[in-house]
Design a protein around this motif. Structure first.
Motif, PDB file in Angstrom:
ATOM      1  N   ASN A 133      29.807 -44.474  11.310  1.00  0.00           N
ATOM      2  CA  ASN A 133      29.248 -45.554  10.496  1.00  0.00           C
ATOM      3  C   ASN A 133      28.491 -44.970   9.315  1.00  0.00           C
ATOM      4  OD1 ASN A 133      30.139 -47.697  12.206  1.00  0.00           O
ATOM      5  ND2 ASN A 133      28.526 -47.139  13.653  1.00  0.00           N
ATOM      6  N   PRO A 134      28.370 -45.724   8.221  1.00  0.00           N
ATOM      7  CA  PRO A 134      27.709 -45.208   7.018  1.00  0.00           C
ATOM      8  C   PRO A 134      26.257 -44.790   7.260  1.00  0.00           C
ATOM      9  CG  PRO A 134      28.989 -47.168   6.494  1.00  0.00           C
ATOM     10  CD  PRO A 134      28.983 -47.045   7.982  1.00  0.00           C
ATOM     11  N   VAL A 135      25.863 -43.709   6.598  1.00  0.00           N
ATOM     12  CA  VAL A 135      24.506 -43.184   6.710  1.00  0.00           C
ATOM     13  C   VAL A 135      23.707 -43.542   5.453  1.00  0.00           C
ATOM     14  CG1 VAL A 135      25.185 -41.304   8.225  1.00  0.00           C
ATOM     15  CG2 VAL A 135      25.203 -40.942   5.746  1.00  0.00           C
ATOM     16  N   LYS A 136      22.391 -43.426   5.573  1.00  0.00           N
ATOM     17  CA  LYS A 136      21.480 -43.716   4.463  1.00  0.00           C
ATOM     18  C   LYS A 136      20.955 -42.394   3.900  1.00  0.00           C
ATOM     19  CE  LYS A 136      18.412 -46.904   5.385  1.00  0.00           C
ATOM     20  NZ  LYS A 136      17.348 -47.621   6.130  1.00  0.00           N
ATOM     21  N   ILE A 137      21.053 -42.238   2.597  1.00  0.00           N
ATOM     22  CA  ILE A 137      20.715 -40.967   1.945  1.00  0.00           C
ATOM     23  C   ILE A 137      19.600 -41.179   0.926  1.00  0.00           C
ATOM     24  CG2 ILE A 137      21.583 -39.080   0.510  1.00  0.00           C
ATOM     25  CD1 ILE A 137      22.773 -39.103   3.307  1.00  0.00           C
ATOM     26  N   TYR A 138      18.618 -40.293   0.972  1.00  0.00           N
ATOM     27  CA  TYR A 138      17.496 -40.325   0.029  1.00  0.00           C
ATOM     28  C   TYR A 138      17.668 -39.212  -1.003  1.00  0.00           C
ATOM     29  CZ  TYR A 138      12.714 -40.282  -1.764  1.00  0.00           C
ATOM     30  OH  TYR A 138      11.612 -40.331  -2.582  1.00  0.00           O
ATOM     31  N   PHE A 189      11.398 -32.345  -4.443  1.00  0.00           N
ATOM     32  CA  PHE A 189      11.624 -31.029  -3.843  1.00  0.00           C
ATOM     33  C   PHE A 189      12.958 -30.467  -4.307  1.00  0.00           C
ATOM     34  CE2 PHE A 189       9.202 -33.615  -0.794  1.00  0.00           C
ATOM     35  CZ  PHE A 189       8.047 -32.851  -0.705  1.00  0.00           C
ATOM     36  N   THR A 190      13.064 -29.134  -4.288  1.00  0.00           N
ATOM     37  CA  THR A 190      14.330 -28.472  -4.577  1.00  0.00           C
ATOM     38  C   THR A 190      14.663 -27.521  -3.436  1.00  0.00           C
ATOM     39  OG1 THR A 190      13.216 -26.719  -5.835  1.00  0.00           O
ATOM     40  CG2 THR A 190      14.028 -28.622  -7.070  1.00  0.00           C
ATOM     41  N   ARG A 191      15.955 -27.258  -3.269  1.00  0.00           N
ATOM     42  CA  ARG A 191      16.410 -26.424  -2.156  1.00  0.00           C
ATOM     43  C   ARG A 191      16.823 -25.030  -2.618  1.00  0.00           C
ATOM     44  NH1 ARG A 191      21.248 -24.817   0.203  1.00  0.00           N
ATOM     45  NH2 ARG A 191      22.290 -25.656  -1.627  1.00  0.00           N
ATOM     46  N   LEU A 249      13.892 -28.333   5.340  1.00  0.00           N
ATOM     47  CA  LEU A 249      13.299 -29.057   6.464  1.00  0.00           C
ATOM     48  C   LEU A 249      12.226 -30.055   6.054  1.00  0.00           C
ATOM     49  CD1 LEU A 249      12.999 -26.200   9.126  1.00  0.00           C
ATOM     50  CD2 LEU A 249      14.714 -28.027   9.012  1.00  0.00           C
ATOM     51  N   TYR A 250      11.316 -29.652   5.177  1.00  0.00           N
ATOM     52  CA  TYR A 250      10.180 -30.516   4.848  1.00  0.00           C
ATOM     53  C   TYR A 250      10.649 -31.809   4.184  1.00  0.00           C
ATOM     54  CZ  TYR A 250       5.641 -32.112   3.214  1.00  0.00           C
ATOM     55  OH  TYR A 250       4.524 -32.868   2.984  1.00  0.00           O
ATOM     56  N   ALA A 251      11.494 -31.670   3.174  1.00  0.00           N
ATOM     57  CA  ALA A 251      11.996 -32.869   2.494  1.00  0.00           C
ATOM     58  C   ALA A 251      12.828 -33.721   3.448  1.00  0.00           C
ATOM     59  CB  ALA A 251      12.826 -32.483   1.274  1.00  0.00           C
ATOM     60  N   GLY A 252      13.595 -33.065   4.333  1.00  0.00           N
ATOM     61  CA  GLY A 252      14.401 -33.808   5.294  1.00  0.00           C
ATOM     62  C   GLY A 252      13.553 -34.622   6.249  1.00  0.00           C
ATOM     63  N   GLU A 253      12.440 -34.044   6.692  1.00  0.00           N
ATOM     64  CA  GLU A 253      11.552 -34.774   7.600  1.00  0.00           C
ATOM     65  C   GLU A 253      10.876 -35.946   6.890  1.00  0.00           C
ATOM     66  OE1 GLU A 253      11.007 -34.357  11.062  1.00  0.00           O
ATOM     67  OE2 GLU A 253      12.928 -33.388  10.596  1.00  0.00           O
ATOM     68  N   GLN A 254      10.514 -35.752   5.631  1.00  0.00           N
ATOM     69  CA  GLN A 254       9.924 -36.856   4.875  1.00  0.00           C
ATOM     70  C   GLN A 254      10.918 -38.000   4.728  1.00  0.00           C
ATOM     71  OE1 GLN A 254       6.569 -36.672   4.080  1.00  0.00           O
ATOM     72  NE2 GLN A 254       6.864 -34.808   5.299  1.00  0.00           N
ATOM     73  N   GLN A 264      19.567 -38.253   5.658  1.00  0.00           N
ATOM     74  CA  GLN A 264      19.591 -36.952   4.999  1.00  0.00           C
ATOM     75  C   GLN A 264      19.013 -37.062   3.596  1.00  0.00           C
ATOM     76  OE1 GLN A 264      20.481 -33.774   5.572  1.00  0.00           O
ATOM     77  NE2 GLN A 264      21.379 -33.889   7.604  1.00  0.00           N
ATOM     78  N   VAL A 265      18.738 -35.879   3.031  1.00  0.00           N
ATOM     79  CA  VAL A 265      18.302 -35.773   1.633  1.00  0.00           C
ATOM     80  C   VAL A 265      19.482 -35.337   0.778  1.00  0.00           C
ATOM     81  CG1 VAL A 265      16.918 -34.379   0.035  1.00  0.00           C
ATOM     82  CG2 VAL A 265      15.894 -35.276   2.116  1.00  0.00           C
ATOM     83  N   LEU A 266      19.604 -35.908  -0.392  1.00  0.00           N
ATOM     84  CA  LEU A 266      20.554 -35.433  -1.385  1.00  0.00           C
ATOM     85  C   LEU A 266      19.760 -34.687  -2.451  1.00  0.00           C
ATOM     86  CD1 LEU A 266      23.540 -37.412  -2.926  1.00  0.00           C
ATOM     87  CD2 LEU A 266      22.247 -35.757  -4.231  1.00  0.00           C
ATOM     88  N   TRP A 267      20.153 -33.430  -2.681  1.00  0.00           N
ATOM     89  CA  TRP A 267      19.413 -32.559  -3.588  1.00  0.00           C
ATOM     90  C   TRP A 267      19.946 -32.646  -5.009  1.00  0.00           C
ATOM     91  CZ3 TRP A 267      15.255 -30.443  -1.366  1.00  0.00           C
ATOM     92  CH2 TRP A 267      15.249 -30.320   0.032  1.00  0.00           C
ATOM     93  N   LEU A 268      19.029 -32.566  -5.958  1.00  0.00           N
ATOM     94  CA  LEU A 268      19.377 -32.475  -7.375  1.00  0.00           C
ATOM     95  C   LEU A 268      19.190 -31.035  -7.841  1.00  0.00           C
ATOM     96  CD1 LEU A 268      17.594 -35.699  -8.688  1.00  0.00           C
ATOM     97  CD2 LEU A 268      19.971 -35.447  -7.927  1.00  0.00           C
ATOM     98  N   ASP A 269      19.725 -30.741  -9.027  1.00  0.00           N
ATOM     99  CA  ASP A 269      19.581 -29.375  -9.542  1.00  0.00           C
ATOM    100  C   ASP A 269      18.100 -29.048  -9.738  1.00  0.00           C
ATOM    101  OD1 ASP A 269      18.916 -29.161 -12.773  1.00  0.00           O
ATOM    102  OD2 ASP A 269      19.706 -31.117 -12.162  1.00  0.00           O
TER     103      ASP A 269
END
Length: 355
Positions: A174-179, A184-186, A205-210, A218-223
């Motif tokens: 099923n579809p997931v929700k992404i922030y 933050f940067t990875r 980890l930190y951004a993922g927990e937030q 999950q978190v989606l990262w930007l450049d």
């Protein structure tokens, strides 16, 4: 490297849980592969042995400086009871790329693939046949010099452990929700973002927990420079279907070269679907949504295969993708790749390797 693989089988076997009790990454099989490295002997002492604790000095370098790499692949039981691997050579080739950046000595890729096949063959009873299950394969290398100082280790341990698994996400298919985070940067280009090393995952980890506290998967990262361009999700590469074209961020030195990502690209091209690997900004994604051109969003990865995205949030704005339901292309890709893995459809790419 020329060596024999020694096999020492466990005297007692563990009780296997029911398929619906597997979860992900919490249960381990009876055996593991271990191989050592020293400057004097190179890679040596390759063996399959009973799974169990390691005796390691607290001063070994991996604990203090993080010199390690890992991979993740899967074995499957097909509908006709064969046990197969999906693109094992490609995963081990990526591991060879990772070790270069971590200053770990090269290994014989063909020997490692054969050792993994032997290990999975010994543990084939742990490969469940239930839909959605698999045997997760985790190869990894750690630095083992007992030394407190910043330099590459002179000794290493290569291991492979196995874990029978169910769905990676509690949502299943099923579809997931992404922030989407711009706080933050990875990883940065020319760093370690394009290799599978524990440091990348610790950095997430930190951004993922937030994000999880806010109800996101999950978190989606930007450049990391402009915080403008899409890179990847924490455990997945990401794809966008816009006006019939499938777009994914180009590999630019800070994005992992996903094996499932590559598989999806090849499948899409074989279907005659327009595909583009390029820079794509978060503003472009939201503009396409506003204009009614954003049709689907999905992630790709070994653990979940295809993970449809039903909701994206950036700042204070949330958008629902495809009405929050799984898109037609996401479902078709999932069926195509898992169909090959479980032997339900033909493998036209030569990706399936029988154990």
């Amino acid at each position: 490297m020329s060596m024999e693989l020694q096999i020492n089988l466990a005297q007692a076997r563990k009780e296997k849980p029911a398929a619906d009790k597997l979860g992900f990454g919490t249960i381990f099989t009876d055996h593991m592969f271990v191989m050592d490295y020293s400057v004097e002997q190179g890679w040596h002492n390759a063996q399959i042995m009973p799974y169990g604790p390691l005796l390691l000095e607290p001063s070994i370098m991996v604990f203090h400086y993080g010199q390690a790499v890992f991979e993740g692949m899967k074995a499957f039981r097909t509908k006709d009871e064969r046990v197969v691997l999906f693109r094992p050579e490609r995963y081990i080739r990526r591991m060879s790329y990772s070790i270069q950046k971590l200053c770990i000595p090269a290994f014989d890729e063909a020997f490692v693939v054969d050792a993994i096949k032997t290990l999975v063959d010994i543990e084939r009873d742990w490969v469940y046949g239930a839909e959605g299950t698999a045997l997760y394969i985790r190869p990894f290398i750690i630095a083992t010099d007992p030394y407190l100082g910043v330099r590459p280790s002179n000794t290493y341990k290569f291991m492979v452990i196995l874990s029978p698994v169910g769905a990676y996400y509690k949502e299943g298919f099923n579809p997931v929700k992404i922030y989407i985070t711009d706080e933050f940067t990875r990883a940065a280009k020319q760093g370690l973002g394009d290799v599978k090393t524990p440091a990348n995952y610790a950095a997430s980890l930190y951004a993922g927990e937030q994000a999880k506290k806010m109800g996101f998967t999950q978190v989606l990262w930007l450049d990391p420079i402009e915080k403008k361009y899409i890179e990847e999700v924490g455990t997945m590469n990401v794809f966008f279907k816009i006006d019939g074209e499938v777009v994914t961020p180009a590999l630019s030195g800070s994005i992992l070269s996903g094996v499932t990502r590559d598989s999806v690209l090849q499948v899409l091209k074989s279907w005659g679907i327009a595909v583009s690997e390029r820079a794509i900004s978060v503003d472009e994604i939201f503009a396409a949504y506003d204009e009614g051109r954003l049709e689907e969003v999905f992630g790709t990865g070994t653990a979940a295969v295809i993970s449809p995205v039903g909701l994206l949030r950036h700042g204070e704005r949330e958008i629902s993708i495809n009405g929050g339901v799984t898109g037609e292309l996401s479902a078709r890709l999932f069926d195509a790749i898992t169909g090959m893995q479980y032997g339900k459809c033909s493998d036209d790419f030569g990706w399936i390797v029988e154990v």
